[in-house]
Design a protein around this motif. Structure first.
Motif, PDB file in Angstrom:
ATOM      1  N   ALA A 123     -45.807  -1.516  20.027  1.00 55.40           N
ATOM      2  CA  ALA A 123     -46.715  -0.374  20.231  1.00 55.40           C
ATOM      3  C   ALA A 123     -47.412   0.068  18.950  1.00 55.40           C
ATOM      4  N   GLN A 124     -46.953  -0.391  17.793  1.00 57.28           N
ATOM      5  CA  GLN A 124     -47.560   0.007  16.524  1.00 57.28           C
ATOM      6  C   GLN A 124     -48.818  -0.788  16.171  1.00 57.28           C
ATOM      7  N   ALA A 125     -49.187  -1.746  17.006  1.00 62.00           N
ATOM      8  CA  ALA A 125     -50.392  -2.542  16.762  1.00 62.00           C
ATOM      9  C   ALA A 125     -51.632  -1.658  16.860  1.00 62.00           C
ATOM     10  N   ASP A 126     -52.729  -2.136  16.279  1.00 60.01           N
ATOM     11  CA  ASP A 126     -54.001  -1.420  16.371  1.00 60.01           C
ATOM     12  C   ASP A 126     -54.555  -1.441  17.795  1.00 60.01           C
ATOM     13  N   ALA A 127     -54.225  -2.479  18.538  1.00 56.00           N
ATOM     14  CA  ALA A 127     -54.642  -2.602  19.934  1.00 56.00           C
ATOM     15  C   ALA A 127     -53.546  -3.327  20.704  1.00 56.00           C
ATOM     16  N   VAL A 128     -53.303  -2.892  21.927  1.00 57.56           N
ATOM     17  CA  VAL A 128     -52.333  -3.538  22.815  1.00 57.56           C
ATOM     18  C   VAL A 128     -53.101  -3.957  24.064  1.00 57.56           C
ATOM     19  N   ILE A 129     -53.016  -5.246  24.402  1.00 52.47           N
ATOM     20  CA  ILE A 129     -53.789  -5.794  25.521  1.00 52.47           C
ATOM     21  C   ILE A 129     -52.859  -6.555  26.455  1.00 52.47           C
ATOM     22  N   ASP A 130     -52.843  -6.163  27.720  1.00 55.58           N
ATOM     23  CA  ASP A 130     -52.031  -6.839  28.733  1.00 55.58           C
ATOM     24  C   ASP A 130     -52.795  -8.067  29.220  1.00 55.58           C
ATOM     25  N   THR A 131     -52.177  -9.236  29.074  1.00 53.95           N
ATOM     26  CA  THR A 131     -52.817 -10.500  29.459  1.00 53.95           C
ATOM     27  C   THR A 131     -52.407 -10.977  30.851  1.00 53.95           C
ATOM     28  N   SER A 132     -51.587 -10.200  31.558  1.00 55.34           N
ATOM     29  CA  SER A 132     -51.003 -10.644  32.820  1.00 55.34           C
ATOM     30  C   SER A 132     -52.019 -11.212  33.810  1.00 55.34           C
ATOM     31  N   GLU A 133     -53.125 -10.548  33.964  1.00 55.09           N
ATOM     32  CA  GLU A 133     -54.124 -10.947  34.966  1.00 55.09           C
ATOM     33  C   GLU A 133     -55.464 -11.327  34.339  1.00 55.09           C
ATOM     34  N   LYS A 134     -55.453 -11.685  33.043  1.00 54.73           N
ATOM     35  CA  LYS A 134     -56.716 -11.943  32.346  1.00 54.73           C
ATOM     36  C   LYS A 134     -56.802 -13.383  31.863  1.00 54.73           C
ATOM     37  N   SER A 135     -58.017 -13.895  31.848  1.00 55.91           N
ATOM     38  CA  SER A 135     -58.279 -15.214  31.280  1.00 55.91           C
ATOM     39  C   SER A 135     -58.309 -15.094  29.753  1.00 55.91           C
ATOM     40  N   VAL A 136     -58.249 -16.232  29.091  1.00 48.11           N
ATOM     41  CA  VAL A 136     -58.353 -16.254  27.631  1.00 48.11           C
ATOM     42  C   VAL A 136     -59.668 -15.608  27.199  1.00 48.11           C
ATOM     43  N   ASP A 137     -60.768 -15.964  27.849  1.00 41.10           N
ATOM     44  CA  ASP A 137     -62.071 -15.387  27.482  1.00 41.10           C
ATOM     45  C   ASP A 137     -62.097 -13.875  27.659  1.00 41.10           C
TER      46      ASP A 137
END
Length: 189
Positions: A160-174
């Motif tokens: 959680a200390q990252a500058d951004a947290v992104i959930d990749t569960s339902e996302k493509s690499v792009d």
């Protein structure tokens, strides 16, 4: 409108590269750090660096062998040394090992060296992505699903200390790459 938005994002990324040296990808195994990192590095004309690959080269053995023969504490010491070396360089997309964030010195090095992005995914998605892989030493257990949840829970405060947290569960690499670029733009423009 799309072209102008894309140009703004690309301009932001270009400005980013003069403000910060690196993009550091953290997160649990199987969240897409390598897949996203290699493509993001190509997009930015950065070098892609995988700290686990560097550790294996430094030790001349696979991570599973390091864990089995020398133990996790030894691995974490080598990992910290490699991270310090890598964070001294510029224009990189760095994929870190899933547990690298547990050490204060590693998190401090990440923050000093660039923009830190934690990629996440739901535990069941992680399990599906990595269940056939045999090179994950921390999951060599009778109940890997429970181990995934235990490790995620134990590392959550650090991720959680990252500058951004992104959930990749339902996302493509792009889609993940687009979101990283957008987060950079919003954070620094």
């Amino acid at each position: 409108a799309f072209t102008s938005a894309r140009a703004r994002v690309q301009g932001a990324v270009k400005r980013f590269s003069t403000m910060f040296k690196n993009i550091i990808l953290t997160g649990f195994m199987g969240v897409g750090k390598t897949s996203v990192g290699t493509q993001l590095a190509k997009d930015l004309a950065y070098t892609f660096v995988d700290t686990d690959t560097l550790i294996e080269a430094d030790q001349n053995m696979a991570i599973t062998a390091i864990f089995a023969k020398l133990g996790e504490p030894y691995f974490r010491e080598v990992e910290a040394k490699i991270i310090q070396e890598v964070m001294g360089r510029e224009n990189q997309v760095v994929s870190t090992g899933g547990g690298a964030v547990i050490r204060d010195e590693n998190r401090a090095a990440f923050k000093k060296a660039g923009f830190v992005v934690c990629l996440t995914a739901r535990p069941e998605v992680i399990f599906e992505r990595i269940r056939h892989e045999t090179h994950r030493p921390l999951l060599q257990t009778r109940d890997p699903r429970a181990k995934i949840k235990e490790l995620l829970d134990g590392r959550a405060q650090f991720y959680a200390q990252a500058d951004a947290v992104i959930d990749t569960s339902e996302k493509s690499v792009d889609a993940v790459i687009s979101e990283i670029k957008e987060r950079i733009r919003h954070a620094y423009c």
